[in-house]
Scaffold this active site. Structure first.
Site, short mmCIF file in Angstrom:
data_model
loop_
_atom_site.label_atom_id
_atom_site.label_comp_id
_atom_site.label_asym_id
_atom_site.label_seq_id
_atom_site.Cartn_x
_atom_site.Cartn_y
_atom_site.Cartn_z
N CYS A 159 0.82 -1.23 0.00
CA CYS A 159 0.00 0.00 0.00
C CYS A 159 0.85 1.26 0.00
CB CYS A 159 -0.93 0.00 1.20
SG CYS A 159 -2.09 -1.36 1.14
C1 COA Z 1 -12.31 -5.55 7.01
C2 COA Z 1 -13.19 -4.57 7.78
C3 COA Z 1 -13.95 -3.69 6.81
C4 COA Z 1 -14.19 -5.36 8.62
O1 COA Z 1 -14.94 -4.48 9.40
P1 COA Z 1 -15.24 -4.81 10.95
O2 COA Z 1 -16.17 -3.79 11.44
O3 COA Z 1 -13.91 -4.96 11.60
O4 COA Z 1 -16.04 -6.15 10.86
P2 COA Z 1 -15.66 -7.61 11.44
O5 COA Z 1 -14.57 -8.22 10.62
O6 COA Z 1 -15.42 -7.51 12.89
O7 COA Z 1 -17.00 -8.35 11.17
C5 COA Z 1 -18.19 -8.03 11.89
C6 COA Z 1 -19.25 -9.02 11.58
O8 COA Z 1 -19.70 -8.81 10.24
C7 COA Z 1 -19.64 -10.01 9.50
N1 COA Z 1 -19.30 -9.72 8.11
C8 COA Z 1 -18.07 -9.74 7.52
N2 COA Z 1 -18.19 -9.44 6.23
C9 COA Z 1 -19.49 -9.22 5.96
C10 COA Z 1 -20.22 -8.89 4.79
N3 COA Z 1 -19.59 -8.71 3.61
N4 COA Z 1 -21.54 -8.73 4.89
C11 COA Z 1 -22.19 -8.91 6.06
N5 COA Z 1 -21.55 -9.24 7.21
C12 COA Z 1 -20.21 -9.40 7.17
C13 COA Z 1 -18.57 -10.81 10.18
O9 COA Z 1 -18.73 -12.19 9.94
C14 COA Z 1 -18.77 -10.46 11.64
O10 COA Z 1 -19.81 -11.22 12.15
P3 COA Z 1 -19.74 -11.74 13.67
O11 COA Z 1 -19.76 -10.48 14.51
O12 COA Z 1 -20.97 -12.55 13.79
O13 COA Z 1 -18.47 -12.49 13.82
C15 COA Z 1 -12.36 -3.67 8.71
O14 COA Z 1 -11.86 -4.41 9.79
C16 COA Z 1 -11.19 -3.03 8.02
O15 COA Z 1 -11.31 -2.42 6.98
N6 COA Z 1 -10.03 -3.09 8.66
C17 COA Z 1 -8.84 -2.48 8.10
C18 COA Z 1 -8.39 -3.25 6.95
C19 COA Z 1 -7.35 -2.55 6.17
O16 COA Z 1 -7.18 -1.38 6.20
N7 COA Z 1 -6.58 -3.28 5.46
C20 COA Z 1 -5.56 -2.67 4.77
C21 COA Z 1 -5.51 -3.11 3.44
S1 COA Z 1 -4.33 -2.04 2.75
#
Ligand code: COA
Length: 376
Positions: A159
Site C-alpha cells: 500500500c
Molecule cells: C475488514 C473490515 C472492513 C471489517 O470491518 P469490521 O467492522 O472490523 O467487521 P468484522 O470483521 O469484525 O465483522 C463483523 C461481523 O460482520 C460479518 N461480516 C463480515 N463481512 C461481511 C459482509 N460482507 N456482509 C455482512 N456481514 C459481514 C462478520 O462475519 C462479523 O460477524 P460476527 O460479529 O458474527 O463475527 C475492517 O476491519 C477493516 O477495513 N479493517 C482495516 C483493513 C485494512 O485497512 N486493510 C488494509 C488493506 S491495505
C-alpha cells in the site's frame, strides 16, 4: 528542503464501475448455490453454511460504495467469481501487460500536467503491490513505449508502493543519477482477490496513478508541489497477505487455496497499524517544526472510512471534513498504493502558493510513507 518537486500527477480509472449492490447480488447468488450443493453436510453439521453478504454491512464497516475493475463480468458472475482477462489483455505471453497499459494511461496525464514528453524522462519506476509479469521488467516496457531515456525498474511496497517509489525517485534526482523521474503505481489488483470470501470481496478496486518528480529549478509545471520532507517506515506483519508467487508454479494443487489470494485480519490491522501511523506523522512534524494547523489538507491512504476518520481525528483533535482529509474510497474502494495519490490528484487544484499539505500512505507489510508538500 529537497529542491525537488512533484510537477504532475495522473489517475487512470478502469472502465467497469461495480456497485456494492452488484457485488453483493452475485456473491449471495454464489453462496446460495454453494449451500444448495453442500446441503447434506450443512444439515449434518460437518460444515458451516456460507453467510450472506450485505450492502449495509459493507458501507458501514468500510465506507466503500463502488469500485472500478478492468473486468467487471468475471467477479460478478456467480458461476465464475474471478476476473476474465481485461479487454486490454495482450495477445500472446509477451504482449504488453494490462498493468503496463494502465500505467501508460496514468503516465500520459502526469506528463501533460508537468508539461513534459516521454523523451524528457530518464528514470521510470513502476512501483505496485501485485505483479502481472516479473521478467522482462514491466517498467522497461513502459520506458520503451514512452520513449523515455536513462533507466527503469520495477519495485514493490504494497500500500506504500507510490510513496516509496517517489522517495526512491527523489534520491535518484538529488544524487544526479536521473534528471526527471516518472513513478507509476498500477494496481491491477482484482485478479488477486477472492470474490468468494465475504469478509474481503468488497475491499479492493483497480486503478493506476503516475507522479513526475524533478528539480524545482527546472520545472515547467504551473501547479508543482515542493517536497519539504519525507519519512518512511516498515515493520513485518502477515496480517495482510497474498500468498501466490513462484511457489504457486511448484505447488500447483494449492492454486485455488484461499491463502494464495488476498487475506487479512482486518480488525488487527486497524488496531496495530493506526497508532504507528499517528506516531509516525506526529514525529515527522515535530522533527521538522510543523504543527497540524500548518496544513491545509491531509491526503491519506484510502483503505477504510473508519480508519481514515480515526487517524485524522487523532492528528487534528477534531472530526475531519472532506476538505481537510478527502475521501475517495467511497468511489474507488481500496486501491492499495494508488489511494493517497488519487486523493492528492483530485484535491490539489485549489491550493495557492505557500499552502502546505501532508501525503501519507499506510498498509500492508506494514508500511508507512509520508511527504510534507508545499504548493509553489
Ligand atoms: C475488514 C473490515 C472492513 C471489517 O470491518 P469490521 O467492522 O472490523 O467487521 P468484522 O470483521 O469484525 O465483522 C463483523 C461481523 O460482520 C460479518 N461480516 C463480515 N463481512 C461481511 C459482509 N460482507 N456482509 C455482512 N456481514 C459481514 C462478520 O462475519 C462479523 O460477524 P460476527 O460479529 O458474527 O463475527 C475492517 O476491519 C477493516 O477495513 N479493517 C482495516 C483493513 C485494512 O485497512 N486493510 C488494509 C488493506 S491495505
Amino acid at each position: 528542503m529537497t529542491g525537488i518537486v512533484i510537477s504532475g500527477t495522473g489517475v487512470y480509472t478502469p472502465p467497469h464501475s461495480i456497485s456494492n449492490e452488484t457485488l453483493v447480488e452475485s456473491y449471495n447468488a454464489w453462496a446460495t448455490a454453494w449451500n444448495d450443493d453442500h446441503k447434506a453436510e450443512i444439515e449434518a453439521g460437518t460444515i458451516d453454511a456460507m453467510q450472506m453478504s450485505s450492502v449495509e454491512f459493507i458501507e458501514k464497516a468500510s465506507g466503500i460504495k463502488n469500485r472500478f475493475m478492468m473486468d467487471g463480468k468475471g467477479p460478478t458472475d456467480p458461476t465464475r467469481m474471478y476476473p476474465n482477462l481485461s479487454e486490454l489483455a495482450p495477445e500472446g505471453p509477451m504482449g504488453t501487460p494490462v498493468q503496463v497499459q494502465m500505467a501508460l494511461a496514468a503516465a500520459e496525464k502526469a506528463l501533460a500536467e508537468a508539461n513534459l514528453k516521454g523523451e524528457d524522462i530518464d528514470l521510470v519506476i513502476l512501483s505496485s503491490s501485485i505483479w502481472e509479469r516479473f521478467v522482462p521488467s514491466m517498467a522497461t516496457e513502459l520506458q520503451k513505449i514512452l520513449g523515455a531515456k536513462g533507466f527503469a525498474f520495477d519495485m514493490a511496497m504494497a500500500c506504500s508502493s507510490a510513496t516509496f517509489g517517489m522517495s526512491t525517485a527523489v534520491d535518484a534526482v538529488q544524487s544526479g543519477m536521473a534528471n526527471k523521474a516518472l513513478v507509476v503505481t498500477a494496481e491491477y489488483i482484482t485478479p488477486a482477490m477472492n470474490y468468494t470470501d465475504r469478509d474481503s470481496h468488497f475491499i479492493f478496486g483497480d486503478a493506476a496513478v503516475a507522479i513526475v518528480i524533478e528539480r524545482e529549478a527546472e520545472t515547467k509545471s504551473t501547479s508543482a508541489f515542493r517536497i519539504h520532507d519525507r519519512k518512511l517506515f516498515t515493520e513485518y506483519s502477515t496480517n495482510i497477505a497474498a500468498g501466490f508467487g513462484t511457489r504457486t508454479l511448484i505447488e500447483r494443487d494449492k492454486i485455488s487455496h484461499p491463502d494464495q489470494r488476498f487475506i487479512q485480519q482486518g480488525r488487527v490491522v486497524f488496531k496495530e497499524l493506526l497508532p504507528k501511523v499517528i506516531d509516525h506523522v506526529n514525529a515527522q512534524l515535530a522533527a521538522k517544526g510543523y504543527k497540524v494547523e500548518d496544513f491545509k489538507r491531509f491526503w491519506l491512504h484510502q483503505a477504510n472510512i473508519n480508519m481514515n476518520m480515526f487517524a485524522t481525528r487523532k492528528l487534528l483533535g477534531e472530526d475531519p471534513t472532506q476538505d481537510k482529509a478527502p475521501i475517495v474510497l467511497d468511489e474507488y474502494a481500496n486501491t492499495a498504493g494508488a489511494g493517497c495519490i488519487i486523493a492528492f490528484d483530485k484535491y490539489k487544484d485549489d491550493f495557492k502558493p505557500g499552502e502546505f499539505g501532508l501525503l501519507c500512505s499506510f498498509g500492508a507489510s506494514y508500511s508507512i510513507g509520508s511527504f510534507i508538500l508545499e504548493r509553489i
